[in-house]
Design an enzyme around this catalytic site. Sequence first.
Site, mmCIF file in Angstrom:
data_model
loop_
_atom_site.group_PDB
_atom_site.id
_atom_site.type_symbol
_atom_site.label_atom_id
_atom_site.label_comp_id
_atom_site.label_asym_id
_atom_site.label_seq_id
_atom_site.Cartn_x
_atom_site.Cartn_y
_atom_site.Cartn_z
ATOM 1 N N GLY A 203 39.073 30.898 96.918
ATOM 2 C CA GLY A 203 39.036 30.863 95.446
ATOM 3 C C GLY A 203 37.345 30.829 94.883
ATOM 4 O O GLY A 203 36.894 30.104 95.752
ATOM 5 N N ARG B 13 46.494 37.632 109.612
ATOM 6 C CA ARG B 13 47.866 37.615 108.974
ATOM 7 C C ARG B 13 47.830 38.103 107.408
ATOM 8 O O ARG B 13 47.648 37.526 106.573
ATOM 9 C CB ARG B 13 48.440 36.099 109.010
ATOM 10 N N ASP C 121 38.165 25.658 103.896
ATOM 11 C CA ASP C 121 38.572 25.773 105.426
ATOM 12 C C ASP C 121 39.413 26.885 105.891
ATOM 13 O O ASP C 121 39.321 27.230 107.154
ATOM 14 C CB ASP C 121 39.655 24.298 105.457
ATOM 15 N N THR D 172 34.063 24.808 97.530
ATOM 16 C CA THR D 172 35.175 24.385 96.849
ATOM 17 C C THR D 172 34.783 23.477 95.812
ATOM 18 O O THR D 172 34.231 22.553 96.059
ATOM 19 C CB THR D 172 36.445 24.092 97.694
ATOM 20 N N ASP E 52 37.295 21.604 95.110
ATOM 21 C CA ASP E 52 37.928 20.328 95.434
ATOM 22 C C ASP E 52 37.227 19.390 96.316
ATOM 23 O O ASP E 52 37.692 18.145 96.656
ATOM 24 C CB ASP E 52 39.227 20.898 96.337
ATOM 25 N N ASP F 247 36.868 19.125 99.496
ATOM 26 C CA ASP F 247 38.179 18.796 100.657
ATOM 27 C C ASP F 247 37.635 19.440 101.755
ATOM 28 O O ASP F 247 38.617 19.331 102.695
ATOM 29 C CB ASP F 247 39.281 18.882 99.934
ATOM 30 N N ARG G 106 43.963 20.485 94.688
ATOM 31 C CA ARG G 106 45.147 20.431 95.708
ATOM 32 C C ARG G 106 45.411 19.154 96.048
ATOM 33 O O ARG G 106 45.754 18.143 95.335
ATOM 34 C CB ARG G 106 44.534 21.448 96.756
ATOM 35 N N GLU H 228 46.100 17.574 90.020
ATOM 36 C CA GLU H 228 47.376 18.036 89.960
ATOM 37 C C GLU H 228 48.518 17.729 91.127
ATOM 38 O O GLU H 228 49.556 18.050 91.088
ATOM 39 C CB GLU H 228 46.904 19.923 89.949
ATOM 40 N N ARG I 152 49.737 13.060 74.782
ATOM 41 C CA ARG I 152 49.555 14.543 74.805
ATOM 42 C C ARG I 152 48.741 14.718 76.075
ATOM 43 O O ARG I 152 48.037 13.867 76.515
ATOM 44 C CB ARG I 152 48.323 14.811 73.509
HETATM 45 O O1 F6P Z 1 40.859 25.343 96.022
HETATM 46 C C1 F6P Z 1 40.411 25.557 94.775
HETATM 47 C C2 F6P Z 1 41.670 25.447 93.524
HETATM 48 O O2 F6P Z 1 41.077 25.910 92.357
HETATM 49 C C3 F6P Z 1 42.438 24.156 93.800
HETATM 50 O O3 F6P Z 1 41.823 23.236 93.123
HETATM 51 C C4 F6P Z 1 44.107 24.926 92.798
HETATM 52 O O4 F6P Z 1 44.897 24.122 93.351
HETATM 53 C C5 F6P Z 1 43.815 26.224 93.487
HETATM 54 O O5 F6P Z 1 42.556 26.549 93.940
HETATM 55 C C6 F6P Z 1 44.094 27.202 92.432
HETATM 56 O O6 F6P Z 1 44.433 28.344 93.102
HETATM 57 P P1 F6P Z 1 44.637 29.913 92.286
HETATM 58 O O7 F6P Z 1 43.133 30.203 91.772
HETATM 59 O O8 F6P Z 1 44.990 30.820 93.300
HETATM 60 O O9 F6P Z 1 45.587 29.746 91.135
#
Ligand code: F6P
Length: 385
Positions: free
Chosen positions: A15, A82, A120, A142, A144, A146, A188, A239, A283
């Site tokens: 991403g 893969r 990763d 990223t 994230d 992570d 994630r 999320e 909300r």
């Molecule tokens: O890993 C980056 C991220 O934005 C995560 O925070 C999220 O869960 C995921 O990618 C969303 O993926 P996509 O862009 O495939 O919807």
Amino acid sequence: MTSIPRRIGVLTGGGDCPGLNAVLRSVTKHAIQSGLDVHGIEDGFLGLIENRVRELRYDDVSGILKLGGTILGTSNKANPSRFATGQTEDGKVIWEDVTANCFDTIEEHGLEALVVLGGDGTMACAQPFAAAGIPVIGVPKTIDNDVHGTELTFGFQSAVEVATEALDRVHTTAESHGRALIVEVMGRNAGWIALHAGIAGGADVVLIPEIPFKLEHVLEQIEWRTSIGRRSTIICVAEGACMEGGEQVVHALDPTSPDPVKLGGIGEQIAHEIDARSEVEARAVTLGHVQRGGSPVADDRVLGTLFGAHATHLLLEGASNRMVAWRGGAVGDVDITVPGQGQRTVPIDDPHVLAARSCYTTFGDDVPRKLREEARGRGPRGLLR
Ligand code: F6P
């Protein structure tokens, strides 16, 4: 140590996130100055599979520092080992190993080393090339934050900035209406974005995947705030957060992706429960890809520039199979297999968690009442009304 490559390929996989172009600019400018030829591979490993490679010159990377996204394009589905090549009539995905196509592309363009920008998954995709003796340098990205082996990835600070602004904005409307406002952020299975934005945005409740929560504690926090005269309660939820004994909320499944589970929807669920079980109206806002788009903040531009320069520096030293990393306040590098340990999640005793708790923020795992009662007893005039 291997010999110094003369022609390198660079790609952005997984991403996207703010700061990718800052790294591409830095890698390319440093490499060109050092006499290397740089080739950009389009759409991550998909460009290697489909032989889409173009030369990157000074002009191609000039003026892109503040651009979001990636000028090369990316794909989070193209793992050469893969790769989904189609689906059977009954809907099963057909997977194939197309690594050989990538080696053909590498040979055709005379690429002697690869710089891969990704998380990763991208580092893992690069393993067959490293194993075949092609020097590979990884650069961790990223939102994230992570990736194992690095304390910071570029993109993260930009995402936190967006989420913090969202929290600031919902604060005022929540105050006006006397509501609970929930902001759902990405990440994630890691709660870094929620944790940092929650602190910066003064959230009263921060819910992260690493700390399962009970709705009762969220409701108690709202009730307590109402009882002391606060008109709003701000909740920042990752999320991937889930209720104790429950499961993560899945928004969609993509069987052709190496990361098939798309999380999302926990914020709306919490809002529904608050509406149903308390007097306070709730909300929810889901920030989604807004966090990944747009310009990188200054810190991500700086980090991206440092990371890119170090990646090229490693190649010029003849290094291979290293991932650039931020460790102990400086740029360094680790073995490229380190991110394969899985996602780097938030330790439950992380100083940020403890600091947030000390500011009356609940993670939904406890009732902050005990802390509040202690504070009442200790404070010179009592911290609470
Ligand atoms: O890993 C980056 C991220 O934005 C995560 O925070 C999220 O869960 C995921 O990618 C969303 O993926 P996509 O862009 O495939 O919807």
